[in-house]
Design a protein around this motif. Sequence first.
Motif, PDB file in Angstrom:
ATOM      1  N   GLU A  17     -27.017 -29.642  16.474  1.00 56.80           N
ATOM      2  CA  GLU A  17     -27.704 -30.779  17.766  1.00 56.80           C
ATOM      3  C   GLU A  17     -29.403 -29.466  17.458  1.00 56.80           C
ATOM      4  OE1 GLU A  17     -25.188 -29.917  20.838  1.00 56.80           O
ATOM      5  OE2 GLU A  17     -24.131 -31.292  19.886  1.00 56.80           O
ATOM      6  N   LEU A  38     -37.341 -42.468  21.742  1.00 56.45           N
ATOM      7  CA  LEU A  38     -36.150 -43.271  21.739  1.00 56.45           C
ATOM      8  C   LEU A  38     -35.980 -44.786  21.268  1.00 56.45           C
ATOM      9  CD1 LEU A  38     -35.353 -41.250  24.444  1.00 56.45           C
ATOM     10  CD2 LEU A  38     -34.195 -40.801  22.547  1.00 56.45           C
ATOM     11  N   MET A  41     -36.511 -44.890  17.763  1.00 62.31           N
ATOM     12  CA  MET A  41     -35.701 -44.122  16.882  1.00 62.31           C
ATOM     13  C   MET A  41     -34.098 -45.383  16.437  1.00 62.31           C
ATOM     14  SD  MET A  41     -36.147 -41.866  15.565  1.00 62.31           S
ATOM     15  CE  MET A  41     -34.910 -41.001  14.641  1.00 62.31           C
ATOM     16  N   VAL A  50     -29.823 -39.827  18.367  1.00 61.00           N
ATOM     17  CA  VAL A  50     -31.386 -39.133  19.147  1.00 61.00           C
ATOM     18  C   VAL A  50     -30.968 -39.910  20.025  1.00 61.00           C
ATOM     19  CG1 VAL A  50     -33.622 -39.351  18.823  1.00 61.00           C
ATOM     20  CG2 VAL A  50     -32.435 -40.148  17.159  1.00 61.00           C
ATOM     21  N   ILE A  59     -36.544 -34.451  23.182  1.00 62.58           N
ATOM     22  CA  ILE A  59     -35.443 -35.138  22.792  1.00 62.58           C
ATOM     23  C   ILE A  59     -34.473 -34.381  21.610  1.00 62.58           C
ATOM     24  CG2 ILE A  59     -36.744 -37.577  22.330  1.00 62.58           C
ATOM     25  CD1 ILE A  59     -37.207 -36.411  19.562  1.00 62.58           C
ATOM     26  N   GLU A  60     -33.168 -34.537  21.568  1.00 64.76           N
ATOM     27  CA  GLU A  60     -32.395 -33.819  20.820  1.00 64.76           C
ATOM     28  C   GLU A  60     -31.460 -34.869  20.076  1.00 64.76           C
ATOM     29  OE1 GLU A  60     -28.595 -31.174  22.714  1.00 64.76           O
ATOM     30  OE2 GLU A  60     -28.005 -33.053  22.086  1.00 64.76           O
ATOM     31  N   ILE A  61     -31.253 -33.857  18.662  1.00 67.89           N
ATOM     32  CA  ILE A  61     -30.944 -34.802  17.380  1.00 67.89           C
ATOM     33  C   ILE A  61     -29.302 -34.373  17.091  1.00 67.89           C
ATOM     34  CG2 ILE A  61     -33.275 -35.936  16.715  1.00 67.89           C
ATOM     35  CD1 ILE A  61     -33.106 -33.673  14.357  1.00 67.89           C
ATOM     36  N   ILE A  79     -32.714 -37.702   9.509  1.00 70.40           N
ATOM     37  CA  ILE A  79     -33.364 -37.886  11.106  1.00 70.40           C
ATOM     38  C   ILE A  79     -34.676 -37.888  10.380  1.00 70.40           C
ATOM     39  CG2 ILE A  79     -32.662 -37.628  13.337  1.00 70.40           C
ATOM     40  CD1 ILE A  79     -29.933 -37.242  12.085  1.00 70.40           C
ATOM     41  N   LEU A  83     -37.658 -39.679  12.923  1.00 69.94           N
ATOM     42  CA  LEU A  83     -38.710 -38.925  13.494  1.00 69.94           C
ATOM     43  C   LEU A  83     -40.296 -38.886  13.242  1.00 69.94           C
ATOM     44  CD1 LEU A  83     -36.565 -35.886  15.229  1.00 69.94           C
ATOM     45  CD2 LEU A  83     -36.724 -38.149  16.374  1.00 69.94           C
TER      46      LEU A  83
END
Length: 382
Positions: A17, A38, A41, A50, A59-61, A79, A83
């Motif tokens: 992550e 978001l 994505m 995401v 944001i967190e991927i 990813i 992005l």
Amino acid sequence: MSLEPFSHSEALTLGVELELQLVNTNDYDLAPYAEDMLRLMHKQTLPGSVVPEMTSSMIEISTDICHSWLEAREQLGQIRDALVKSADKLNIAIVGGGTHPFQQWHERRIYDKQRFRELSELYGYLSKQFTIFGQHVHIGCPGANEALLMLHRMSRYIPHFIALSASSPYVQGQDTAFDSARLNSVFAFPLSGRAPFALTWGEFDAYFGKMARTGVVKSMKDFYWDIRPKPEFGTIEIRVFDTPLTVERAAALAGYVQSLAAWFLAEQPFVPDEDDYLVYTYNRFQACRFGLDAVYVDPQSGEHMPLREHILHTMDRIARHVQTHGATGALALLRDSVERDHNDARWLRERQRQEQLLGEVVRQAAGRFRGEAVLRAAADAP
């Protein structure tokens, strides 16, 4: 309230992550574009996920379950590319690093999600100061007891992970003199630090039950430990990494974790002991403050040595497992940075010495994240 059962997972599988910065392309300050990112994505078919994070400029991927660092690198790369394309449509940029060098915490907005609102009500201004960016690595464990053994063995190597990933020397426009200042914000939370010394799931479940009865915790999410078990995934989760400036380095760090875990499972090199934690906080501070130049204190012998020597010695000890799990490239990348005494914190400081403008440093870091060849070559130069 009891702890959920420890789920089955394939031993030594990986999950990564990354918390990432959203910045505008005017002055390269943080920008509240999480909802727009978001939306774009979620229109794409990609591995992993995401999701939003605490404030609206982050944001967190995450990857799917991976079997090697190369697989993690491939997924993170896919990813990342998506992005970057989405960010270009919004005229913003994506940046790695553990802190934004000059953002002001009071300008942040809490993302509109129930859990984030609840945390903001509980922790006040700390929630906005939690606009910091980390990498989490999950490693699959063959069982619950093995997970706790893995957790406590891995704790000896927390200084390695901090120094190798350190990328947060600047906070609110100032050089903090720390390679990883991000973790100072984490330590402000009351349930941060280390996990209790329990070596069986029964002992750990009893601890969790006591904590739950106090009303202080409701789930494992309420613990901000450096490493915590994740029973719903059948993993342990290592949480001390700063987000690196590139996804390639993030994947390499996951490969190092996997190689260490393989060594633990195959050779049982030492039995964890409560005394391991006598110098735990000191070693962690040293790594945050000095990065690869830190001093490492062996918890058993009390010997003091340069952290970089301990890292290189460990890499030599686990070489067979590195090769078995296809992580040779990952360890070569990390070893090279240790031998050159060069982590991402050093890169950021070098850029600032040259540019004397943190906005320009963030612009170059955004270029490095997206993989621009010229900037990558400059970053790798001695």
